[in-house]
Write a protein that holds these residues in place. Sequence first.
Motif, PDB file in Angstrom:
ATOM      1  N   UNK A  83       0.829  -1.206   0.000  1.00  0.00           N
ATOM      2  CA  UNK A  83       0.000   0.000   0.000  1.00  0.00           C
ATOM      3  C   UNK A  83       0.867   1.260   0.000  1.00  0.00           C
ATOM      4  N   UNK A  84       1.973   1.239   0.728  1.00  0.00           N
ATOM      5  CA  UNK A  84       2.867   2.407   0.745  1.00  0.00           C
ATOM      6  C   UNK A  84       3.478   2.655  -0.637  1.00  0.00           C
ATOM      7  N   UNK A  85       3.850   1.592  -1.333  1.00  0.00           N
ATOM      8  CA  UNK A  85       4.399   1.750  -2.687  1.00  0.00           C
ATOM      9  C   UNK A  85       3.344   2.336  -3.623  1.00  0.00           C
ATOM     10  N   UNK A  86       2.120   1.854  -3.497  1.00  0.00           N
ATOM     11  CA  UNK A  86       1.015   2.378  -4.311  1.00  0.00           C
ATOM     12  C   UNK A  86       0.815   3.867  -4.033  1.00  0.00           C
ATOM     13  N   UNK A  87       0.772   4.230  -2.752  1.00  0.00           N
ATOM     14  CA  UNK A  87       0.542   5.631  -2.388  1.00  0.00           C
ATOM     15  C   UNK A  87       1.703   6.513  -2.841  1.00  0.00           C
ATOM     16  N   UNK A  88       2.930   6.013  -2.749  1.00  0.00           N
ATOM     17  CA  UNK A  88       4.081   6.781  -3.228  1.00  0.00           C
ATOM     18  C   UNK A  88       4.013   6.974  -4.743  1.00  0.00           C
ATOM     19  N   UNK A  89       3.593   5.940  -5.465  1.00  0.00           N
ATOM     20  CA  UNK A  89       3.416   6.070  -6.914  1.00  0.00           C
ATOM     21  C   UNK A  89       2.327   7.063  -7.257  1.00  0.00           C
TER      22      UNK A  89
END
Length: 116
Positions: A83-89
């Motif tokens: 989820x953090x990678x998604x939000x950073x993207x």
Amino acid sequence: MNTRTAACAALLALAALAAGCGSSDDKPSEPEQPAATVTKTVDTAAARAACVDAWAELLQGDEDLDPADEPSACQGLPEDDRLDRYMDGLAQRNQANRDEVEACLDDPSCTSVPIP
């Protein structure tokens, strides 16, 4: 004679103890290789950055994606960070869009961003 026997026994016991302390089995352990840990951390950070970039590019074209639609660049990365990678993207995609609008607003001849 008992004194000599006792003295010899004591010397033999001391010699046995001294020989036991000098055993070659007690080798000092070699220090861990810090380069392997650093390399793994750098590789993981680079893989994560590539994953975030892939998310930003994927989200630029399709806004109906969710974290379960993770790009192939994210394979092998920890699940708990998905989820953090998604939000950073998503944040990276949003920043790119804001930069595009700012550049268009600064250019009077720009027509790529509709302004009411």
